[in-house]
Design an enzyme around this catalytic site. Structure first.
Site, PDB file in Angstrom:
ATOM      1  CE  LYS A  35      -3.621   0.151   2.742  1.00  0.00           C
ATOM      2  NZ  LYS A  35      -4.476   0.356   3.963  1.00  0.00           N
ATOM      3  NE  ARG A 154     -21.208  14.653   4.130  1.00  0.00           N
ATOM      4  CZ  ARG A 154     -21.784  15.642   3.443  1.00  0.00           C
ATOM      5  NH1 ARG A 154     -23.062  15.571   3.147  1.00  0.00           N
ATOM      6  NH2 ARG A 154     -21.076  16.683   3.062  1.00  0.00           N
ATOM      7  CB  ALA A 256     -37.855   6.145   1.620  1.00  0.00           C
ATOM      8  CB  CYS A 264     -19.888   5.014   9.762  1.00  0.00           C
ATOM      9  SG  CYS A 264     -18.265   5.639   9.289  1.00  0.00           S
ATOM     10  NE  ARG A 332     -15.779  -0.597   4.834  1.00  0.00           N
ATOM     11  CZ  ARG A 332     -14.905   0.274   5.337  1.00  0.00           C
ATOM     12  NH1 ARG A 332     -14.271  -0.015   6.456  1.00  0.00           N
ATOM     13  NH2 ARG A 332     -14.680   1.417   4.725  1.00  0.00           N
TER      14      ARG A 332
END
Length: 474
Positions: A35, A154, A256, A264, A332
């Site tokens: 990495k 975010r 919705a 998170c 995730r």
């Protein structure tokens, strides 16, 4: 100020790069040699809009460096950020803090006298106390400080969130830590008027979990109301608009959809519940949020099955969008995974397309045909399901989609495309929070909705009930 960042995952890489953009001398350290080698060549391990250019420019300016050598990274560093992963422990729900504690043990011998170790990772209440004890077992008391500085990034807009945040939260137990973190944040944010909340370390640790649990609850609330709207002939988009105009409620996270996911909300709600249980406190609202969200993800498959008259055995289902939200490759707890697995158990053949998430999705899903573009994905399909509202998916040519399909069935789990156009083209449309009887009324009030959104100042993406909740605020 020289800053060392331990961990080059999502939080560490974004934080370190943005601090370098503010003019700090930043060294990011990680044990993953592959990495680090990639980052030294500006090859990023994650997809995040705008981050690659920022890494490249700050590395070229000499403000951002990457290494596997912890001692080298900490030499001369006045501030050390711990930004390692804290995944949920399988079968337990509480946060796995092994990487945080390992980082504390390994950094302690190399820490500069007077340095401030700041936990950027999302951690349960009291983690800072343990980190302080670990470092204190190696270094003299008073020669270092431990602080909390939770992130509120975010995915998809993380660079903007760091450089222009709603607020900064710092938790400190001494003046040295307070001053160091104020020196880090105040100069670039003072002109913007960004609030900096200074509190005790334990309160700072709890703020992040409380904020995420509240937002997860808000998402689950509107999702359950969407189900009611479908039964009583209402429109969840108009419902959310009417609620969101109340400043006490706000429009954000009233979109919705198929349920929240990502790195998170699922992890942090579970960790908060475990913390509460450990202290004999009941958080029943959060408990119900977690249960309802998990059930909703699988129930979305039943919505697809219902759209095909109750039988998908042998049918070909085209799934558009796999990541838990647009503008990220993060899979995730993505709602697409339980949706696809449930459809497969009922005998469906699944094709899937996502602009950037297919490599990660292929590690989680089996027996799925991944396609190079959306139009290839829908060819010969009996139904198309919109799961993630990527801009390219929003802008699909629905006439071309219909011509390619075997049956014109559209299941829009994000209310992302024009249902009026789809119906005019002959699609059978199944959406979130709208009953068949509400369609004509909904299409007739679009102009009024747009005017109301303009008054809110957020535009269609911010207040329409069809967008991604996570995309907007976290």
């Amino acid at each position: 100020m020289k800053v060392a960042v331990i961990g080059t995952g999502y939080v560490g890489l974004v934080s370190g790069t943005c601090l370098a953009a503010w003019g700090h001398d930043v060294v990011c350290v990680d044990k993953d040699a592959q990495k680090i080698a990639g980052l030294q060549k500006a090859v990023l391990p994650i997809y995040e809009p705008g981050l690659a250019d920022l890494v490249e420019s700050n590395a070229a300016a000499g403000r951002l460096n990457f290494t596997c050598n912890l001692a080298e990274a900490l030499a001369g560093a006045a501030l050390v950020l711990i930004a390692v992963g804290t995944p949920a422990r399988a079968g337990h729900g509480d946060a796995d803090l092994s990487f945080v504690y390992m980082a504390a043990r390994e950094l302690a011998p190399h820490l500069e006298t007077g340095a401030v170790v700041t936990i950027k990772s999302t951690v349960p209440v009291g983690t800072g106390d343990v980190v302080e004890k670990i470092i204190g077992s190696i270094r003299p008391s008073g020669s270092f400080s431990v602080a909390s500085n939770p992130e509120f990034l975010r995915e998809g807009v993380a660079v903007r969130d760091f450089l222009d945040p709603d607020r900064v939260v710092i938790g400190v137990e001494d003046e040295r830590a307070r001053k160091a973190l104020m020196d880090l944040y105040r100069p670039p944010l003072e002109m913007r008027g960004t609030p900096i909340v200074v509190t005790r370390r334990r309160t700072s640790e709890l703020i992040k979990y409380a904020a995420n649990a509240f937002l997860a609850t808000k998402i689950t609330f509107i999702n359950e109301l969407a189900d009611l709207c479908e039964e009583v002939g209402s429109d969840v988009g108009e419902l959310a608009l009417g609620m969101g105009l109340d400043k006490r409620i706000g429009a954000s996270f009233l979109n919705a959809g198929p349920g929240y996911g990502g790195s998170c909300f699922p992890k942090d709600t579970l960790a908060l519940l475990r913390t509460a249980q450990d202290h004999g406190v009941s958080l029943r609202l959060v408990e119900e949020t977690v249960t309802a969200n998990e059930a909703r993800k699988r129930r979305m498959a039943l919505k697809v099955i219902d759209a095909l008259d109750g039988d998908v055995d042998g049918a070909t289902i085209a799934v558009l969008g796999l990541t838990f939200k647009p503008d990220t490759d993060d899979m995730r707890d993505a709602p697409s995974v339980p949706l696809i697995e449930t459809l497969q158990r009922f005998g469906a053949n699944v094709r899937a397309y996502d602009p950037v998430g297919q490599e990660n999705a292929s590690r989680l899903l089996s027996d799925v045909e991944f396609c190079l573009d959306a139009y290839e994905c829908v060819r010969g399909a009996d139904a198309v399901v919109v799961v993630t509202e990527w801009e390219s998916i929003r802008k699909l040519d629905l006439a071309r989609v219909k011509r390619a399909m075997r049956q014109p069935v559209l299941v829009d789990l994000r209310n992302a495309v024009s249902h009026g156009v789809a119906r005019e083209l002959g699609f059978h449309v199944s959406a979130i929070g709208r009953s068949a009887s509400a369609w004509r009324e909904a299409e007739g009030t679009q102009a009024g909705e747009r005017r109301a959104r303009a008054r809110l100042g957020g535009g269609d993406k911010q207040t329409t009930a069809g967008g991604s909740n996570e995309r907007m605020e976290f």
